[in-house]
Design an enzyme around this catalytic site. Structure first.
Site, PDB file in Angstrom:
ATOM      1  NE  ARG A  47      38.826  42.433  31.482  1.00  0.00           N
ATOM      2  CZ  ARG A  47      39.649  41.806  32.314  1.00  0.00           C
ATOM      3  NH1 ARG A  47      40.225  40.681  31.944  1.00  0.00           N
ATOM      4  NH2 ARG A  47      39.887  42.265  33.522  1.00  0.00           N
ATOM      5  CB  CYS A  73      43.357  37.873  33.149  1.00  0.00           C
ATOM      6  SG  CYS A  73      43.043  39.215  32.006  1.00  0.00           S
ATOM      7  CB  VAL A 123      52.496  38.912  41.498  1.00  0.00           C
ATOM      8  CG1 VAL A 123      51.080  39.318  41.908  1.00  0.00           C
ATOM      9  CG2 VAL A 123      53.505  39.933  42.011  1.00  0.00           C
ATOM     10  CE  LYS A 181      41.643  45.599  33.766  1.00  0.00           C
ATOM     11  NZ  LYS A 181      42.358  45.176  34.953  1.00  0.00           N
ATOM     12  CG  ASN A 182      43.918  47.102  37.571  1.00  0.00           C
ATOM     13  OD1 ASN A 182      42.910  46.744  36.957  1.00  0.00           O
ATOM     14  ND2 ASN A 182      45.086  46.494  37.443  1.00  0.00           N
ATOM     15  NE  ARG A 226      43.321  37.132  39.002  1.00  0.00           N
ATOM     16  CZ  ARG A 226      43.018  38.270  38.393  1.00  0.00           C
ATOM     17  NH1 ARG A 226      42.625  38.264  37.149  1.00  0.00           N
ATOM     18  NH2 ARG A 226      43.097  39.413  39.031  1.00  0.00           N
ATOM     19  CG  ASP A 283      49.363  43.930  36.044  1.00  0.00           C
ATOM     20  OD1 ASP A 283      48.534  43.136  35.620  1.00  0.00           O
ATOM     21  OD2 ASP A 283      49.487  44.203  37.251  1.00  0.00           O
TER      22      ASP A 283
END
Ligand code: EPU
Length: 436
Positions: free
Chosen positions: A419, A121, A333, A23-24, A126, A311
């Site tokens: 997602r 998210c 993080v 995904k990323n 962020r 993650d």
């Protein structure tokens, strides 16, 4: 599709599944297609809702895009690129943070870009300050308006020398996607060098970009006037792979993940082994299994690559509730990535959160009021509960907890999981989970 799932836990997950593109990476590779003057082909694209959002954004900007779900092949022709309406972008982007990464390519190709209110998210503030600073340094003007930030490049974009305060993944990608066609040389120090970024650099090189990465995490880019399309196969989603590996560990199961790539998982595999999980690396994937007996507690901290990914933290914490003794996890993080542990506690886990840095390294959150260290005491039997999914990774971790727990759990808000986890309902069924 229903937004809730009823899980009857207590059955070890066993079987084989396939994980496709990351995904990323895929979302950024799709954005990079905007830089090409000829069509691009991206392979191994998973059918997840983030891919749907980026597809929609590219189409809004005039891209002709075709996606074959079964083969995972996507073609993008951006020769008729146009500017899109700010409201349409905002409506379409929904909760995605991707529009910010469209800025560099759109400024090069159309001279304008818009950043709507960004979602993603909720795992901390962020902010996007790094991105805006980079774009401004390249020469973009930024005008705030009621529908978002409007960017223009009246004098084109010119190469910059930049040092990141923190090796942000998104800011490194922002710089790469902008620098490749900016006039002159760009240098970046303290860059993020995650495997997804290295794959993006490979892809940009195929397009005609000139990029070199040094051992000290600095990147140099020589801008070129024109880039062509690419043909590229995405690396596998290492976050999804690790999530299923943790599901195997937490449920006492045995899962073979086809497509899993050892080179992207080195730190995870070390931790998986230290905790007591076993794995076998095959030609086409990795088998993850619980060998029986108690799991072992561990102390670790999340970090940028090559450290233990943030993650991977949430799924691992679920497995750690089954480990003997006290485990310590220091999240460095994101400042607020332990919200999901509330549901674990409701299911019987023992997790305590601390503001202090409980690791051998102090992080930038230590001086603030963020509960960013966790102590997990185990093993504790988990029992079913009603859970509302908070975010993508926390949500999948709740599913793992529900599968490991005795009894029934109702997990709602699972749409978020689409997602980033392709066909997770089908994969759960293939692994013998009892879900309705
Ligand atoms: N940060 C700033 N200012 C900025 C940008 C980032 O302070 O302008 C801070 C963030 O607040 C955070 C840290 O820098 O504390 C790192 O954020 P980073 O920019 O590296 O994250 P990102 O690019 O927004 C990507 C992934 C995340 C993943 C992180 C770290 C995508 C779409 N998202 O986010 O993935 O956790 O890198 O590896 O690539 C997920 O997949 O669930 C997910 C959240």
């Amino acid at each position: 599709m229903s937004d809730s799932i009823r899980v009857t836990g207590g059955t070890p997950l066993k079987g084989e599944i396939t994980v496709r593109g990351a995904k990323n990476f895929v979302s950024k590779a799709m954005v990079a297609a905007l830089l090409g003057s000829t069509p691009s082909t991206l392979r191994n694209v998973p059918q997840i809702s983030d891919v749907g959002i980026v597809s929609g954004l590219l189409r809004l900007h005039g891209t002709v895009l075709e996606y074959n779900v079964e083969s995972g092949e996507m073609t993008m022709d951006t020769s008729t690129i146009t500017q899109a309406d700010a409201e349409q972008i905002a409506n379409h982007a929904g909760s995605s943070r991707i529009p910010i990464l469209l800025c560099g390519p759109l400024l090069h190709r159309t001279g304008e870009a818009v950043i709507p209110d960004l979602g993603g998210c909720r795992i901390g503030d962020r902010p996007i300050d790094f991105h805006l600073e980079i774009l401004q340094k390249f020469g973009a003007t930024i005008e705030p308006s009621i529908d978002g930030l409007h960017l223009k490049a009246p004098n084109g974009l010119k190469g910059i020398q930049h040092v990141l305060d923190y090796p942000s993944v998104g800011a490194t990608e922002q710089l790469l996607l902008t620098a490749v066609m900016a006039e002159g040389i760009t240098t970046l120090e303290n860059a993020a060098v995650e495997p997804e970024i290295k794959d993006l650099i490979d892809l940009l090189q195929k397009m005609g970009a000139v990029i070199s990465v040094d051992t000290d995490r600095s990147i140099t880019i020589e801008g070129v006037k024109k880039l062509r399309g690419y043909d590229h196969t995405s690396l596998t989603d290492r976050i999804e792979v690790a999530s299923w590996a943790c599901a195997a560990l937490a449920t006492g199961g045995d899962i073979t993940v086809h497509g899993a790539q050892q080179r992207t998982l080195a730190m995870f595999l070390n931790v998986f082994r230290k905790v007591g999980g076993q794995f076998e690396v095959g030609q086409d994937g990795i088998r993850f299994f619980h060998p029986g007996g108690p799991l072992k507690s561990i102390a670790l901290q999340t970090d940028v690559h090559p450290g233990f990914m943030t993650d991977w933290q949430q799924p691992l914490v679920v497995a750690l509730t089954q480990a003997k003794g006290l485990s310590i996890v220091h999240e460095t993080v994101y400042e607020q990535r332990f919200g999901f542990t509330e549901a674990l506690i409701a299911m019987g886990a023992q997790v305590q959160l601390f503001r202090e840095c409980l690791g051998d390294k102090k992080c930038r959150f230590g001086q603030h009021n963020f509960k960013h260290s966790a102590v997990i005491s185990g093993p504790t039997a988990l029992h079913g509960a009603d859970i509302e999914v908070p975010d993508l990774r926390g949500g999948f971790s709740h599913l793992i907890a529900a599968l490991a727990a005795q009894g029934v759990s109702n997990v709602s808000g699972i749409g978020i999981i689409d997602r980033g986890y392709e066909n997770f309902r089908g994969k759960l069924a293939a692994l013998g989970a009892t879900v309705e």
